[in-house]
Scaffold this active site. Structure first.
Site, PDB file in Angstrom:
ATOM      1  N   GLY A   1       0.838  -1.208   0.000  1.00  0.00           N
ATOM      2  CA  GLY A   1       0.000   0.000   0.000  1.00  0.00           C
ATOM      3  C   GLY A   1       0.864   1.246   0.000  1.00  0.00           C
ATOM      4  N   ASN A   2       0.284   2.381   0.329  1.00  0.00           N
ATOM      5  CA  ASN A   2       1.068   3.618   0.450  1.00  0.00           C
ATOM      6  C   ASN A   2       0.449   4.507   1.522  1.00  0.00           C
ATOM      7  OD1 ASN A   2      -0.874   5.537  -0.867  1.00  0.00           O
ATOM      8  ND2 ASN A   2      -0.555   4.114  -2.582  1.00  0.00           N
TER       9      ASN A   2
END
Ligand code: C5P
Length: 398
Positions: free
Chosen positions: A208-209
């Site tokens: 993810g980020n």
């Protein structure tokens, strides 16, 4: 236009107060939430019971109810309101609004409110014509309030002339039009993407980020406030969407792509603010990957660039806005994206600016338009940045 709007109706001491009952009825029928505040003299003309029954809300007459001691918080009421309409407004209350006198609940709520205020005067023709009244009208217009002019006709005194309060139907259509005019994006369909995407590695892990979704949600909210019908396509985020938005939740870049491609053909304006993963694991393990003594190599494959694919099929009437979050050579990368992805605007935020980008409540942006003209903005709250982005969009929207 009035649906779900929070409206405070102020009623002053005037025979036209009997029309307030019809006004409440029409506002409620149009879907508004109505709370009525009666001035002490207003309560001599119409009973709180009538207005409470029609508005389906308690009617407020003073700062606190003597019998129960319940406090009517004027600040809270003022902030609750999306608009205030004082109908009828008497010459007396008009003078109080013009001078800041604040000796009853209605005038206190007026001073606390931040929303648009409309007044529909009702008085005898000589009172209406009096220089003081006309000066007060000019003053309150100068403060940004709107006057719904009284009509000519027979007055309660038996005299004939200007001073009759506008009819409830006229007041409702006046408000309806005023709201419409304050909504330059009324009738426009807008798609906004926000938040990160999660790309599964196995049933418990993902790539993810740090995107929080705050910027995209703020943009979607501001666009909806301008009257647009907004579809917000959101990756996994804790953000709460405003009531006015249609929210579509997605997890992965592939899901976001599917949602975007189905909504895009109907969208007049699209703002792609999501931090979409550029790569995803080529294989998603069906079972949790067990720890091994050696390292682990994940093979990644490219995701589809959603923005670029929308740019490739964009029709001439559609406006497409993209984001560029860069760490180096920011402006050149941003301009490159504008051209390569066929965008109308690109919003650059640099991670080199402290307080800009992921997670924070502030952002600092630079906007490039199609002619590669650059507008640099100061560091602002994400809500104010969203307003600047909306202004830039309004400049190019037909
Ligand atoms: O090329 P880059 O990923 O930096 O471009 C960022 C812009 O492209 C953002 O507007 C983002 O929402 C969009 N984007 C996308 N699909 C991807 C990657 C980025 O729509 N797979």
């Amino acid at each position: 236009m009035l649906k779900n709007k929070n409206i405070i109706l102020g009623v002053c001491g005037s025979i036209a107060a009997y029309k307030s009952a019809f006004l409440v009825r029409l506002l409620v029928k149009a879907g508004a939430n109505v709370k009525v505040i009666l001035t002490p003299d207003g309560a001599n003309f119409i009973t709180p019971l009538t207005l409470a029954t029609l508005s389906k809300n308690p009617v407020y007459t003073q700062y606190f109810e003597e019998e129960t001691g319940v406090w009517s918080n004027h600040v809270e009421l003022g902030l609750w309101a999306d608009l205030i309409i004082i109908a009828p407004i008497s010459a007396n209350t008009l003078a109080k609004l013009a001078t800041g006198i604040c000796d009853n609940l209605l005038t206190a709520v007026y001073l606390s409110a931040k929303c648009p205020v409309y007044v529909a005067p009702a008085m005898d023709l000589d009172m209406w014509k009096h220089e003081t009244t006309q000066n007060n009208i000019e003053r309150i217009i100068g403060f940004g309030n709107t006057v719904i002019a009284p009509a000519n006709g027979e007055l309660a005194s038996g005299l004939w002339g200007e001073g009759r309060m506008a009819e409830p139907e006229e007041i409702v259509s006046f408000l309806d039009n005023a709201i419409k005019e304050s909504m330059p994006l009324y009738g426009k369909k807008i798609m906004v993407t926000a938040g990160p995407t999660y790309e599964a590695i196995d049933p418990v892990r993902f790539i993810g980020n740090h995107s929080s979704g705050k910027m995209g949600f703020a943009i979607a909210d501001e666009l909806a406030k301008l009257g647009a019908e907004v579809t917000l396509i959101a990756g996994p985020t804790a953000q709460k969407a405003g009531q006015r938005l249609r929210r579509v939740d997605v997890v992965s870049a592939r899901e976001m792509f599917d949602a975007c491609t189905s909504v895009f053909p109907e969208s007049d304006i699209t703002v792609m603010c999501a931090a979409v993963a550029d790569y995803r694991p080529k294989q998603i393990a069906t079972q949790k990957i067990k720890k091994q003594d050696s390292g682990l190599v994940l093979e990644l494959e490219k995701t589809t660039d959603i923005l670029a694919s929308l740019g490739a099929v964009k029709k001439t009437h559609q406006i497409l806005v993209g984001f560029a979050l860069e760490t180096n050579d920011e402006e050149n990368y941003a301009k490159g994206k504008l051209e390569k992805k066929n965008l109308d605007l690109v919003i650059l935020n640099s991670l080199n600016d402290t307080g800009a980008g992921f997670k924070s409540d502030t952002n600092k942006i630079t906007i490039f338009n199609k002619a590669l003209e650059r507008t640099v903005f100061d560091m602002k709250s994400k809500t104010d940045v969203a307003k600047d982005i909306c202004t830039a969009i309004l400049k190019i929207a037909k």
